[in-house]
Design a protein around this motif. Structure first.
Motif, PDB file in Angstrom:
ATOM      1  N   HIS A 281       4.541   2.177  -6.504  1.00 32.05           N
ATOM      2  CA  HIS A 281       3.538   1.635  -7.408  1.00 32.05           C
ATOM      3  C   HIS A 281       2.161   1.645  -6.760  1.00 32.05           C
ATOM      4  O   HIS A 281       1.165   1.993  -7.398  1.00 32.05           O
ATOM      5  N   CYS A 282       2.088   1.263  -5.498  1.00 35.80           N
ATOM      6  CA  CYS A 282       0.800   1.315  -4.789  1.00 35.80           C
ATOM      7  C   CYS A 282       0.258   2.744  -4.753  1.00 35.80           C
ATOM      8  O   CYS A 282      -0.907   2.982  -5.058  1.00 35.80           O
ATOM      9  N   LEU A 283       1.119   3.670  -4.378  1.00 34.55           N
ATOM     10  CA  LEU A 283       0.645   5.053  -4.243  1.00 34.55           C
ATOM     11  C   LEU A 283       0.203   5.616  -5.594  1.00 34.55           C
ATOM     12  O   LEU A 283      -0.626   6.518  -5.657  1.00 34.55           O
ATOM     13  N   ALA A 284       0.768   5.077  -6.667  1.00 33.14           N
ATOM     14  CA  ALA A 284       0.397   5.552  -8.002  1.00 33.14           C
ATOM     15  C   ALA A 284      -0.807   4.809  -8.566  1.00 33.14           C
ATOM     16  O   ALA A 284      -1.198   5.044  -9.706  1.00 33.14           O
ATOM     17  N   GLY A 285      -1.389   3.875  -7.794  1.00 31.92           N
ATOM     18  CA  GLY A 285      -2.611   3.214  -8.242  1.00 31.92           C
ATOM     19  C   GLY A 285      -2.371   1.932  -9.021  1.00 31.92           C
ATOM     20  O   GLY A 285      -3.321   1.313  -9.464  1.00 31.92           O
TER      21      GLY A 285
ATOM     22  N   ALA B 181       6.458   6.497   4.803  1.00 34.16           N
ATOM     23  CA  ALA B 181       6.350   6.552   3.345  1.00 34.16           C
ATOM     24  C   ALA B 181       6.133   7.973   2.838  1.00 34.16           C
ATOM     25  O   ALA B 181       6.232   8.228   1.644  1.00 34.16           O
TER      26      ALA B 181
ATOM     27  N   CYS C 254      -7.532   6.067  -2.858  1.00 35.55           N
ATOM     28  CA  CYS C 254      -6.132   5.707  -2.586  1.00 35.55           C
ATOM     29  C   CYS C 254      -5.698   4.559  -3.484  1.00 35.55           C
ATOM     30  O   CYS C 254      -4.629   4.612  -4.110  1.00 35.55           O
ATOM     31  N   LEU C 255      -6.504   3.522  -3.552  1.00 34.07           N
ATOM     32  CA  LEU C 255      -6.105   2.355  -4.343  1.00 34.07           C
ATOM     33  C   LEU C 255      -5.990   2.702  -5.830  1.00 34.07           C
ATOM     34  O   LEU C 255      -5.240   2.059  -6.557  1.00 34.07           O
ATOM     35  N   ALA C 256      -6.726   3.728  -6.246  1.00 34.44           N
ATOM     36  CA  ALA C 256      -6.665   4.121  -7.658  1.00 34.44           C
ATOM     37  C   ALA C 256      -5.557   5.126  -7.919  1.00 34.44           C
ATOM     38  O   ALA C 256      -5.408   5.605  -9.048  1.00 34.44           O
ATOM     39  N   GLY C 257      -4.775   5.475  -6.888  1.00 31.88           N
ATOM     40  CA  GLY C 257      -3.637   6.346  -7.118  1.00 31.88           C
ATOM     41  C   GLY C 257      -3.931   7.825  -6.964  1.00 31.88           C
ATOM     42  O   GLY C 257      -3.052   8.652  -7.166  1.00 31.88           O
ATOM     43  N   ARG C 258      -5.157   8.162  -6.594  1.00 28.29           N
ATOM     44  CA  ARG C 258      -5.480   9.580  -6.385  1.00 28.29           C
ATOM     45  C   ARG C 258      -5.726   9.795  -4.896  1.00 28.29           C
ATOM     46  O   ARG C 258      -6.816  10.189  -4.472  1.00 28.29           O
ATOM     47  N   TYR C 259      -4.680   9.526  -4.133  1.00 29.89           N
ATOM     48  CA  TYR C 259      -4.848   9.547  -2.675  1.00 29.89           C
ATOM     49  C   TYR C 259      -5.120  10.944  -2.156  1.00 29.89           C
ATOM     50  O   TYR C 259      -5.580  11.103  -1.036  1.00 29.89           O
TER      51      TYR C 259
ATOM     52  N   LEU D 222       0.799  -1.237   0.000  1.00 28.49           N
ATOM     53  CA  LEU D 222       0.000   0.000   0.000  1.00 28.49           C
ATOM     54  C   LEU D 222       0.829   1.283   0.000  1.00 28.49           C
ATOM     55  O   LEU D 222       0.272   2.365  -0.220  1.00 28.49           O
ATOM     56  N   THR D 223       2.127   1.200   0.239  1.00 27.09           N
ATOM     57  CA  THR D 223       2.903   2.426   0.401  1.00 27.09           C
ATOM     58  C   THR D 223       4.083   2.561  -0.553  1.00 27.09           C
ATOM     59  O   THR D 223       4.765   3.577  -0.521  1.00 27.09           O
TER      60      THR D 223
ATOM     61  N   ASN E 102       1.618  11.746  -5.615  1.00 20.99           N
ATOM     62  CA  ASN E 102       2.771  11.153  -6.307  1.00 20.99           C
ATOM     63  C   ASN E 102       3.677  12.201  -6.959  1.00 20.99           C
ATOM     64  O   ASN E 102       4.241  11.977  -8.027  1.00 20.99           O
TER      65      ASN E 102
ATOM     66  N   LEU F 127      -4.992   5.046   2.664  1.00 21.27           N
ATOM     67  CA  LEU F 127      -4.297   4.078   1.797  1.00 21.27           C
ATOM     68  C   LEU F 127      -5.195   2.974   1.236  1.00 21.27           C
ATOM     69  O   LEU F 127      -4.775   2.247   0.329  1.00 21.27           O
TER      70      LEU F 127
END
Lengths: 337, 337, 337, 337
Positions: free
Chosen positions: B97-101, D130, D98-103, B93-94, D286, D93
């Motif tokens: 790659h995770c942070l970028a979706g 992180a 978050c999972l889609a990268g737009r946290y 999750l951190t 990101n 997260l």
């Protein structure tokens, strides 16, 4: 040939006009069906749309199908007798916007039934061969004409990035809203909510696949369970636009399809906090192949939208059908059949 | 609890194992249905897949549904008794790659039934609450399990930018190919051609909406009238991959879904002249909401793929069903019902 | 007019040819500078490139600048005397690819110096007015000619989605590789590693902004600290291509710019596990405005690439300069000055 | 530890507070530099920003750098003594965004110096590992703190799809506008026009690379020769927003960076006819790796923006520096040096 000519506001007469001759790269099309669009009725009522003013007699009609009657010099990809759907706007093909694939933004676009270019309420019209799209037999003449409004829906869905599983709100259930319902579903949307004030149109929206309808005389889109991801704004009604944007979820996309005056209030803080993308739309580009595929495959039913058919000499009745019957959705004129 | 444990190649036994306890942020799921995947049978047959080696007894199964039996500390979004589909890979999750979706590319992914992480051929499995997706009643237990392979198809269509009007070639009509047929249509594709060597699978492809099928024992995808725009390669058969890329049209997209060894010959000059985009795919990310929407709305029928159901004690039979019957498509194990 | 004509492999002679007359929409350009491209030397050496065969005498040269000498009928946007950079490929403007903005994929493209279309090793050439791009005084004649190879680099960076902060590997430091180094930096890349076997070219790469170079006779791109995100493959050397793809990071993009034969081995499992996107490239589309902006703003230095200038009667020497001097990078022919 | 605490509007005092203890996955950072942001001064002046109200004493400051003083349980990627730039918002997260990268759109975001979360006007702050980004020695402490506003510019350029050759209008030359000038250039823009009313800021914009400036007290952005393609709106001044949108070219993108009240008038017909895309922005996601690359490579100069440095006990002076000196751009507080 015969043509229905707008001489001034609320003044349409049948005239004899010389049959157009197709220039190099053009084809002459015998017109089989022409849809009446809101812009036609607006020209009919007011003699202008914004900066476009009817200064000389004008033939209306830009949603048209027909069969090829004659090939202009140099045309090779079409044959006489072939049935086609007409894409009514022909750009210059060489400006930066054309070369980049967004020919709808070409500043030198020539568009049927937009002054001073005559339209298709006539027996014949000459069009650029690349903008006369052959249609298969599974698509009827009226549906072939209505690929034009369908293109508006295809364009709206592309701009809104509607895809499998999208949740969509369509505001306004006029012909364009009803087309958007169908295109949203064809693009994979699994929730399509439609709002309007006209119960017969909302009923038709449901018949065409809307998963929920909101009669805004009694309820409001603000009561939705889950915020939609995409708004296809087809009402052109400024208060509705603002309200609809406010119900969009985070990362939502708002696609403005309807016209609604020069300026509207925009909920800036909502746009910012939810990072909403809002986009204008201006006609369409590269939509006919998609539109043909959707109708030929049965994904979209355009015939269901046709609530009246008229002969060319009844063009004026066609132009006023909407105001006489609030159950009218889309009427077509058939100049040669 | 009972679990079917792989002790070595072709050696699966039913064992008693302690029931897992859900850690912080996890839920314990009572498993209702688990699909058998090609990777399960590959582990069963060979004890390894590439660099992943079964070095200690391993519980297989990663396509799973169940109901929530217990909440771990801190879990708030789920309730005991709620039915869920399990997304089998939990990333860190951190990482970047995770942070970028694109959490499917997380280097620290823990994935069910991938050594050393146990899978779901068991009565219970503990999973991260965010990866236990509630499903509505309209989705049955088996279909809820099969949202995992459906996710592969959703991901393939996203990578290939399948949209309304797309013309798609699916090579290989195994479970993933059949899922891709359905997702391609759900994404709006109006032509979906499927190739395989198995006539019963091709017949099923047609039933599920394929517009044409090619039995490559008798014909070839090179005989198509119009070049497809998108290739969803599900055969993993190197000669088929090269041939399929060669039939793609200009600006085509080739999505590699099937595995096919470390190296394959690539038709470079075709890629260059037609400017084809080719992409690998590795599992999926952010697909469950879409997959749930597609099944709940009736766009995709997963139950139609199920050709056999087994009890937990029959896990070995489930793992070998495909080799016994070439009409088998997808079999499921139901550990607790 | 005078023109350098290729009559067969290794047979170029200066001939008198009739001055072309600009057709409708065309301009006649007096040629000031023409770059020698690898395709020119390939035609010179072999009389063909793949399926393109020199069957009749051909004027080579497609990287050209000049000034407008005459306007064909209907041309309005250019004036006699105006200096222009020539975009050498003119598409049909109306096929599906042209209308969609990817005119480089037009099947009816006419491209200078590609049989049977004559090129620009001549005093004059007639070109479509929309493909004769005016250049400001800050861009010299040679640089104006070299906007063509610069366009290849711009296209590669767009395809690879190079942006601010990108980490890029350029394999091959020939003229195109050196252009890619500069475009990658202009697109915002903060790390640009270049590999080649030629130390003088690697030195020039560093001078042009490469942050690291790898002499692959002594070292390998596999020793990089951090995996690059984007590969711009300009070597056309199959083993280098495979190796370079293997060093890309997860979610990396591999852009194939160099040609390298019909088929190459592709590291399939790396593509899959890292979900790498690989794309072919074929020339470019809509790059001139960007290329002009980059040179005019000083972001890219094309003059630095010019290692030799020749008169038209020295065309054969220009075509063979590269084989005589491994420090040669780009040579130009100046037909009229 | 010492901390500057906002007790109410215009009431900041230095207090002793317990040093935070890093939780699992967190690090304790000794704060070296903290930038003062417009939101800090707004909280200082008014005790609230929109729906965020300072109801309990609050430590301000969210643009911060420092060195790692202590590792919380489980932290492995950082070492004590390592210098880091703090990304001030930590999302949950695991939500869909978050999972889609737009946290940045996470509804459960915890953001430094946003009630009730304390900020960095203190000797120490505990942050998620992180979100503590190591910085190289080439980036000074102040610049490391100012990676936060730089991230706003990076995000704006991404949203506006600024790329090589873009023509950009930046409205407003405050700290964010000046950052946007630099990021636009770093993304490859070749024309960057900046408008403001403050001549010293316009002069600084030119020094930082703006290709033209418009003092809107004397002139107007409507006088530009060529319409910009991208608007980065940093003024938050509603009339300026509308005017700037009206000068955008067809297919332009308008990125709203500045805040400007709940509702503004939107030029709907311009959006429609030119098919302009308008997007809100909310913080960033990101962006740190890009921002670090841009400063480390010398593409962006953040130190040039620093017009004043203060000790922790001077926090109130730092918060009011802008109103005392219209040449002030960005001031920083250095709590521990």
């Amino acid at each position: 040939m015969r043509a229905a000519v707008l001489r001034g506001p609320k003044d349409v007469v049948l005239e004899e006009r010389p049959r157009p001759r197709p220039g190099p790269g053009e084809v002459l099309v015998r017109v089989l069906s022409v849809g009446v669009c809101g812009s036609d009725t607006h020209y009919y009522d007011h003699g202008r749309i914004g900066r476009f003013v009817v200064e000389a007699p004008l033939i209306l009609g830009h949603e048209a199908s027909g069969d090829v009657a004659e090939l202009g010099p140099g045309v090779t990809g079409l044959a006489v007798g072939q049935r086609v759907s007409i894409e009514p706007g022909v750009p210059d093909l060489t400006c930066q916007h054309c070369l980049a694939g967004r020919y709808n933004l070409c500043p030198d676009m020539r568009f049927l039934a937009t002054p001073p270019v005559d339209g298709a309420f006539a027996e014949y019209v000459a069009v650029h061969a690349a903008f006369a799209h052959p249609v298969p037999g599974s698509i009827g003449d009226d549906a072939a004409a209505l690929l034009e409004p369908l293109s508006v829906g295809v364009w709206a869905c592309r701009k809104g990035r509607v895809t499998a599983g999208s949740r969509v709100l369509v505001t306004g259930a006029g012909p364009i809203g009803l087309v958007c319902v169908q295109t949203a579903i064809a693009f994979g949307a699994t929730e399509v909510v439609v709002s309007d004030v006209n119960p017969s149109r909302l009923a038709l929206a449901q018949e065409l696949g809307a998963t929920a309808v909101v009669d805004v005389r009694e309820s409001s889109v603000t009561t939705l369970d889950r915020p939609p991801e995409v708004l296809l704004e087809c009402s052109g009604h400024p208060p509705a636009i603002g309200e609809a944007i406010r119900v969009l979820g985070r990362a939502g996309r708002a696609v403005l399809v309807g016209m609604g005056g020069d300026e509207i209030p925009l909920p800036l803080s909502v746009l910012q906090e939810r990072e909403i993308e809002l986009t204008g739309t201006f006609r369409y580009a590269n939509t006919w192949p998609t539109a043909i595929g959707l109708v030929a495959s049965g994904r979209v039913d355009l015939d269901r939208l046709v609530t009246g058919t008229y002969r060319l000499e009844e063009a004026e009745q066609a132009l006023t059908a909407g105001r006489r019957d609030d159950r009218a959705v889309k009427v077509v004129v058939r100049p040669t059949t």
